[in-house]
Write an enzyme that holds these catalytic residues in place. Structure first.
Site, mmCIF file in Angstrom:
data_model
loop_
_atom_site.group_PDB
_atom_site.id
_atom_site.type_symbol
_atom_site.label_atom_id
_atom_site.label_comp_id
_atom_site.label_asym_id
_atom_site.label_seq_id
_atom_site.Cartn_x
_atom_site.Cartn_y
_atom_site.Cartn_z
ATOM 1 N N ASP A 33 0.876 -1.181 0.000
ATOM 2 C CA ASP A 33 0.000 0.000 0.000
ATOM 3 C C ASP A 33 0.913 1.231 0.000
ATOM 4 O O ASP A 33 1.961 1.226 0.648
ATOM 5 C CB ASP A 33 -0.872 -0.005 1.266
ATOM 6 C CG ASP A 33 -2.110 0.873 1.128
ATOM 7 O OD1 ASP A 33 -3.234 0.338 1.204
ATOM 8 O OD2 ASP A 33 -1.952 2.110 0.971
ATOM 9 N N SER A 36 -1.617 6.237 0.553
ATOM 10 C CA SER A 36 -2.271 7.463 0.075
ATOM 11 C C SER A 36 -3.674 7.566 0.660
ATOM 12 O O SER A 36 -4.171 8.663 0.900
ATOM 13 C CB SER A 36 -2.325 7.491 -1.458
ATOM 14 O OG SER A 36 -3.004 6.342 -1.943
ATOM 15 N N LEU A 73 -6.812 -4.985 -4.632
ATOM 16 C CA LEU A 73 -7.827 -4.069 -4.088
ATOM 17 C C LEU A 73 -7.397 -2.610 -4.151
ATOM 18 O O LEU A 73 -8.234 -1.721 -4.004
ATOM 19 C CB LEU A 73 -8.152 -4.427 -2.625
ATOM 20 C CG LEU A 73 -9.112 -5.598 -2.407
ATOM 21 C CD1 LEU A 73 -8.400 -6.940 -2.576
ATOM 22 C CD2 LEU A 73 -9.758 -5.528 -1.039
ATOM 23 N N ALA A 74 -6.098 -2.354 -4.314
ATOM 24 C CA ALA A 74 -5.631 -0.960 -4.275
ATOM 25 C C ALA A 74 -6.319 -0.157 -5.375
ATOM 26 O O ALA A 74 -6.449 -0.602 -6.513
ATOM 27 C CB ALA A 74 -4.120 -0.909 -4.472
ATOM 28 N N SER A 117 -16.339 -3.118 -9.391
ATOM 29 C CA SER A 117 -17.362 -2.318 -8.714
ATOM 30 C C SER A 117 -18.691 -2.427 -9.444
ATOM 31 O O SER A 117 -18.730 -2.651 -10.667
ATOM 32 C CB SER A 117 -16.928 -0.853 -8.692
ATOM 33 O OG SER A 117 -17.997 -0.050 -8.269
ATOM 34 N N TYR A 140 -14.501 6.447 -13.030
ATOM 35 C CA TYR A 140 -14.159 5.347 -12.115
ATOM 36 C C TYR A 140 -14.707 4.026 -12.647
ATOM 37 O O TYR A 140 -14.002 3.025 -12.733
ATOM 38 C CB TYR A 140 -14.715 5.662 -10.722
ATOM 39 C CG TYR A 140 -14.690 4.513 -9.737
ATOM 40 C CD1 TYR A 140 -13.497 4.099 -9.144
ATOM 41 C CD2 TYR A 140 -15.869 3.852 -9.375
ATOM 42 C CE1 TYR A 140 -13.482 3.058 -8.221
ATOM 43 C CE2 TYR A 140 -15.862 2.817 -8.454
ATOM 44 C CZ TYR A 140 -14.674 2.418 -7.882
ATOM 45 O OH TYR A 140 -14.659 1.378 -6.974
ATOM 46 N N ARG A 267 -25.306 15.223 -7.483
ATOM 47 C CA ARG A 267 -23.993 15.115 -8.131
ATOM 48 C C ARG A 267 -24.188 14.670 -9.571
ATOM 49 O O ARG A 267 -24.960 13.733 -9.818
ATOM 50 C CB ARG A 267 -23.135 14.070 -7.414
ATOM 51 C CG ARG A 267 -22.686 14.515 -6.066
ATOM 52 C CD ARG A 267 -21.793 13.488 -5.423
ATOM 53 N NE ARG A 267 -22.452 12.206 -5.264
ATOM 54 C CZ ARG A 267 -21.884 11.152 -4.690
ATOM 55 N NH1 ARG A 267 -20.652 11.223 -4.250
ATOM 56 N NH2 ARG A 267 -22.532 10.016 -4.568
HETATM 57 N N1 LIG Z 1 -15.750 0.304 -0.308
HETATM 58 C C1 LIG Z 1 -16.662 0.096 -1.239
HETATM 59 O O1 LIG Z 1 -17.847 0.349 -1.025
HETATM 60 C C2 LIG Z 1 -16.283 -0.483 -2.572
HETATM 61 C C3 LIG Z 1 -17.313 -0.782 -3.479
HETATM 62 C C4 LIG Z 1 -16.961 -1.292 -4.714
HETATM 63 C C5 LIG Z 1 -15.651 -1.541 -5.035
HETATM 64 N N2 LIG Z 1 -14.672 -1.251 -4.130
HETATM 65 C C6 LIG Z 1 -13.280 -1.512 -4.510
HETATM 66 O O2 LIG Z 1 -12.673 -2.265 -3.475
HETATM 67 C C7 LIG Z 1 -11.304 -1.896 -3.354
HETATM 68 C C8 LIG Z 1 -10.975 -1.485 -1.924
HETATM 69 O O3 LIG Z 1 -11.764 -0.363 -1.577
HETATM 70 P P1 LIG Z 1 -11.682 0.306 -0.130
HETATM 71 O O4 LIG Z 1 -13.026 0.829 0.164
HETATM 72 O O5 LIG Z 1 -11.030 -0.616 0.811
HETATM 73 O O6 LIG Z 1 -10.731 1.550 -0.441
HETATM 74 P P2 LIG Z 1 -9.498 2.149 0.420
HETATM 75 O O7 LIG Z 1 -9.237 3.493 -0.151
HETATM 76 O O8 LIG Z 1 -9.775 2.040 1.875
HETATM 77 O O9 LIG Z 1 -8.323 1.169 0.059
HETATM 78 C C9 LIG Z 1 -7.570 1.284 -1.119
HETATM 79 C C10 LIG Z 1 -6.106 1.301 -0.736
HETATM 80 O O10 LIG Z 1 -5.317 1.361 -1.921
HETATM 81 C C11 LIG Z 1 -4.171 2.148 -1.621
HETATM 82 N N3 LIG Z 1 -3.617 2.646 -2.888
HETATM 83 C C12 LIG Z 1 -4.185 3.537 -3.740
HETATM 84 N N4 LIG Z 1 -3.389 3.744 -4.798
HETATM 85 C C13 LIG Z 1 -2.289 2.985 -4.606
HETATM 86 C C14 LIG Z 1 -1.103 2.763 -5.376
HETATM 87 N N5 LIG Z 1 -0.895 3.392 -6.548
HETATM 88 N N6 LIG Z 1 -0.171 1.910 -4.892
HETATM 89 C C15 LIG Z 1 -0.371 1.266 -3.711
HETATM 90 N N7 LIG Z 1 -1.473 1.427 -2.951
HETATM 91 C C16 LIG Z 1 -2.418 2.268 -3.402
HETATM 92 C C17 LIG Z 1 -4.678 3.251 -0.703
HETATM 93 O O11 LIG Z 1 -3.659 3.822 0.076
HETATM 94 C C18 LIG Z 1 -5.716 2.507 0.125
HETATM 95 O O12 LIG Z 1 -5.174 2.061 1.359
HETATM 96 C C19 LIG Z 1 -11.074 -0.804 -4.384
HETATM 97 O O13 LIG Z 1 -10.553 -1.394 -5.541
HETATM 98 C C20 LIG Z 1 -12.453 -0.264 -4.666
HETATM 99 O O14 LIG Z 1 -12.534 0.281 -5.950
HETATM 100 C C21 LIG Z 1 -14.961 -0.711 -2.910
#
Ligand SMILES: NC(=O)c1ccc[n+]([C@@H]2O[C@H](COP(=O)([O-])OP(=O)(O)OC[C@H]3O[C@@H](n4cnc5c(N)ncnc54)[C@H](O)[C@@H]3O)[C@@H](O)[C@H]2O)c1
Length: 333
Positions: A33, A36, A73-74, A117, A140, A267
């Site tokens: 991670d 960010s 997941l990032a 997503s 997105y 939005r």
């Molecule tokens: N939370 C939701 O409701 C939801 C819904 C649909 C899809 N998602 C997907 O699930 C995944 C996780 O989501 P989340 O809610 O835990 O988000 P989050 O922002 O908490 O976690 C994402 C992590 O990725 C890290 N990151 C971002 N860019 C990076 C890079 N270039 N290199 C290394 N690390 C990087 C960030 O620091 C963060 O800790 C994402 O792919 C998101 O698109 C989430």
């Protein structure tokens, strides 16, 4: 037997829950991670953690050596903001995917699990089911659709097995409540902790199915192993539908707040009715909804109150300011 697993975004909300669950199941887990959007406080002491940016292909090649399963997941997941910050959001969401795909093929990875997503469905009639076309309405969603398509191409060209997970509106402890651009329940809780009104875009009659983190995590963890999930696209999330107004009332009541929602203009590009089918995740990943929305929100409030209110963090600049929501331009979230 335990597998060698790489989880990207391991300091984030869903990634950190997933790391914990995979370790609990006896696997050897490393995570990466760039912090960010994630926090060191979320990172398990039992995983090998690397702080780094997945846009760096040399780093990705090193991380993927000896890995059996990748869970990617990032991301920068602010869907609403992506309409106004498409350059940086696409850069963050697409480059790491390409780096990971190439490294996965070159290192003989067995399975690539990707959290896409519900945004890929766009404005089609809900409930969204997996066989519907990808018709995203925002950058997105378009980025996620690109990544899904790349997995299908890599499957055909290089025999890389995948599972595409489409989670939706996940919430719970460890979510970043300082992010003003996403995670509406967390934003409301954070504002209410400093006695500020919860913001609602539009009339609040948008329909969603908020999904508690625990059961979403179990299903995503299973995706790395379930034989029937191989090369499948699977929605993961709750069947319990609510309007934004109803969800907001629950948060207000559970926090015993006298505040009332503050309504601001809708939005652009926001999909009004968005929820998914759950049959496939129940059948292939054993998804089962164990928390009602009230129970889940109560757990999240307890966790957030333990931390206290967080200063909103406007990480990525708006690249298009004209027509962006005022509360973002003014930084008044
Ligand atoms: N939370 C939701 O409701 C939801 C819904 C649909 C899809 N998602 C997907 O699930 C995944 C996780 O989501 P989340 O809610 O835990 O988000 P989050 O922002 O908490 O976690 C994402 C992590 O990725 C890290 N990151 C971002 N860019 C990076 C890079 N270039 N290199 C290394 N690390 C990087 C960030 O620091 C963060 O800790 C994402 O792919 C998101 O698109 C989430």
């Amino acid at each position: 037997m335990g597998k060698n697993i790489l989880v990207t975004g391991g300091a984030g909300f869903m990634g950190s829950w997933l790391v914990d669950e995979l370790i609990r199941r006896g696997h050897s887990v490393s995570s990466v991670d760039d912090l960010s959007g994630g926090y060191m406080r979320n990172v398990s002491k039992e995983c090998r953690f690397t702080k780094g940016d997945l846009r760096d292909s040399d780093l990705v090649n090193r991380l993927v050596k000896g890995v059996d399963i990748i869970y990617h997941l990032a991301a920068y997941a602010a869907e609403g903001q992506s309409v106004f910050s498409p350059i940086s959001i696409n850069d963050i969401n697409i480059k790491p995917m390409n780096n990971l795909l190439v490294a996965a093929v070159n290192n003989g990875v067995e399975r690539f699990v990707f959290t896409s997503s519900m945004a890929v469905y766009g404005n089609q009639p809900a409930p969204f089911s997996e066989e519907m076309a990808r018709l995203p309405e925002d950058p997105y969603g378009a980025g996620k659709a690109y990544c899904e398509n790349m997995l299908e191409i890599f499957r055909a060209a290089h025999d890389l097995d995948y599972v595409i997970i489409r989670p939706h509106n996940v919430y719970g402890p460890r979510q970043n409540i300082a992010d003003p651009f996403r995670n509406v329940i967390g934003i409301w809780i954070n504002r209410l902790m400093s006695n500020r009104a919860p913001i609602v875009y539009g009339n609040g009659e948008q329909v969603r199915a908020f999904s508690y983190i625990e059961e979403s995590t179990d299903a995503i963890a299973n995706a790395g192993f379930a034989p029937g999930a191989r090369n499948e696209i699977i929605n993961v999330g709750s069947p319990e539908r609510v309007t934004i107004n109803e969800a907001c009332s629950k948060v207000l009541r559970l926090m015993a707040s006298e505040q009332r929602p503050e309504y601001v203009p809708p939005r652009p590009q926001e999909v009004k009715v968005a929820y998914s089918t759950t049959e496939k995740s129940e059948r292939l990943l054993g998804y089962s909804n164990r928390h009602t929305l009230e129970e889940g929100i109560a757990c999240m409030i307890e966790w957030a109150q333990g931390m206290g209110p967080q200063e909103p963090s406007y990480r990525l600049p708006l690249e298009i300011v004209k027509s962006a929501p005022r509360v973002w331009v003014d930084k008044s979230m």
